[in-house]
Design an enzyme around this catalytic site. Sequence first.
Site, PDB file in Angstrom:
ATOM      1  N   GLY A  48      80.361  94.002 -80.221  1.00 47.84           N
ATOM      2  CA  GLY A  48      79.319  93.891 -79.499  1.00 47.84           C
ATOM      3  C   GLY A  48      78.278  92.699 -79.675  1.00 47.84           C
ATOM      4  O   GLY A  48      77.771  92.159 -78.475  1.00 47.84           O
ATOM      5  N   HIS A  49      78.251  92.478 -80.923  1.00 42.50           N
ATOM      6  CA  HIS A  49      77.535  91.114 -81.224  1.00 42.50           C
ATOM      7  C   HIS A  49      78.116  89.996 -80.685  1.00 42.50           C
ATOM      8  O   HIS A  49      77.384  89.172 -80.232  1.00 42.50           O
ATOM      9  CB  HIS A  49      77.253  90.999 -82.623  1.00 42.50           C
ATOM     10  CG  HIS A  49      76.597  91.999 -83.451  1.00 42.50           C
ATOM     11  ND1 HIS A  49      77.144  92.785 -84.325  1.00 42.50           N
ATOM     12  CD2 HIS A  49      75.335  92.354 -83.528  1.00 42.50           C
ATOM     13  CE1 HIS A  49      76.324  93.518 -84.953  1.00 42.50           C
ATOM     14  NE2 HIS A  49      75.085  93.314 -84.355  1.00 42.50           N
TER      15      HIS A  49
HETATM   16  P1  AMP Z   1      71.944  94.788 -84.393  1.00 38.17           P
HETATM   17  O1  AMP Z   1      72.503  93.650 -85.385  1.00 38.17           O
HETATM   18  O2  AMP Z   1      72.475  96.182 -84.399  1.00 38.17           O
HETATM   19  O3  AMP Z   1      69.967  94.662 -84.433  1.00 38.17           O
HETATM   20  O4  AMP Z   1      72.182  94.347 -82.882  1.00 38.17           O
HETATM   21  C1  AMP Z   1      71.807  93.140 -82.508  1.00 38.17           C
HETATM   22  C2  AMP Z   1      72.114  93.046 -80.869  1.00 38.17           C
HETATM   23  O5  AMP Z   1      73.378  93.304 -80.807  1.00 38.17           O
HETATM   24  C3  AMP Z   1      71.133  93.926 -80.100  1.00 38.17           C
HETATM   25  O6  AMP Z   1      70.480  93.241 -78.883  1.00 38.17           O
HETATM   26  C4  AMP Z   1      72.144  94.988 -79.794  1.00 38.17           C
HETATM   27  O7  AMP Z   1      71.737  95.757 -78.577  1.00 38.17           O
HETATM   28  C5  AMP Z   1      73.385  94.333 -79.619  1.00 38.17           C
HETATM   29  N1  AMP Z   1      74.479  95.067 -79.876  1.00 38.17           N
HETATM   30  C6  AMP Z   1      74.813  95.930 -80.777  1.00 38.17           C
HETATM   31  N2  AMP Z   1      75.768  96.848 -80.439  1.00 38.17           N
HETATM   32  C7  AMP Z   1      76.217  96.602 -79.389  1.00 38.17           C
HETATM   33  C8  AMP Z   1      77.478  96.869 -78.457  1.00 38.17           C
HETATM   34  N3  AMP Z   1      78.184  97.837 -79.120  1.00 38.17           N
HETATM   35  N4  AMP Z   1      77.536  96.403 -77.222  1.00 38.17           N
HETATM   36  C9  AMP Z   1      76.759  95.397 -76.855  1.00 38.17           C
HETATM   37  N5  AMP Z   1      75.687  94.771 -77.773  1.00 38.17           N
HETATM   38  C10 AMP Z   1      75.241  95.532 -78.788  1.00 38.17           C
END
Ligand code: AMP
Length: 281
Positions: free
Chosen positions: A36-37
């Site tokens: 995702g990241h």
């Molecule tokens: P985090 O590290 O969880 O704060 O996420 C960082 C960024 O990655 C945020 O904009 C999240 O929405 C995005 N993100 C996390 N998981 C996913 C995913 N499965 N698909 C797309 N973007 C994601």
Amino acid sequence: MKVITEIPRMREIVEGLKREGRFVGLVPTMGYFHEGHLELMRRARSECDVVVVSLFVNPTQFGAGEDFDIYPRDLKRDCSMVESEGVDYLFYPSVEEMYPEGFQTYVEVEELSKVMCGVSRHGHFRGVATVVAKLFNIIPADRAYFGQKDAQQLVIIKRMAEDLNFNVEIIPVETVREPDGVAMSSRNAYLNSEERKQAVVLYRSLEKAREIIEKGERRSRLIREEMKKIIKEAPLVTLEYIVICDNIFLRELDIINGEVLIAIAARVGKARLIDNIVVDV
Ligand code: AMP
């Protein structure tokens, strides 16, 4: 790829790049990267001259008793992953760098922060809005990339950027899923194998909602009931909410119409998982 830990240095670099006319993309994260990241980084890489990823596990967005201390961290692995995505800079500040002694100014996106995840996570979105506002000031990027996975966060950041006149375009990126449909999340690491198996009901319930909407159902109450039936099939999953609302003000809808957000949150073992879909009715 360069790792930058100090705010003045990071700002100086980005301001220099902007003066040279380079188009800068920012991807804010809390690390422990998954596909995702990486998708956010790839999107930024394909659209921008320079890509900056920030990695900061932001203490102000975790409540008391939440998982700040145990949040998964692996800088070495993360560094090699961003490196292979062609990221130019990794901004990796310490907590003291971001919140020095005496810090007391917060950004509050008032109404949007009270609903959905805001009900159980008091202060969470205040922490998110504050750190993202700080990042927008430290890294004055042209575009910033956020995942649709965190739908409420995305709506709040869009609102904040507009309300506070940040000169940055917010780019949403589709949710990346595991082969069985579970949304990728750093917090999936908290699940044991049985919990991980049952976690798929979140996605299945959203797909069920999509299916019955496509068949013509417009009544939120009935859509929620169908979703709940699927969640009940998984005894390790405790539903926190299903919200069916518009995708700008997050106002719940009795009858769906236009661009509709269907969002779900549930506890599965030690993890609190969220997922959502957006349907255009
Ligand atoms: P985090 O590290 O969880 O704060 O996420 C960082 C960024 O990655 C945020 O904009 C999240 O929405 C995005 N993100 C996390 N998981 C996913 C995913 N499965 N698909 C797309 N973007 C994601």
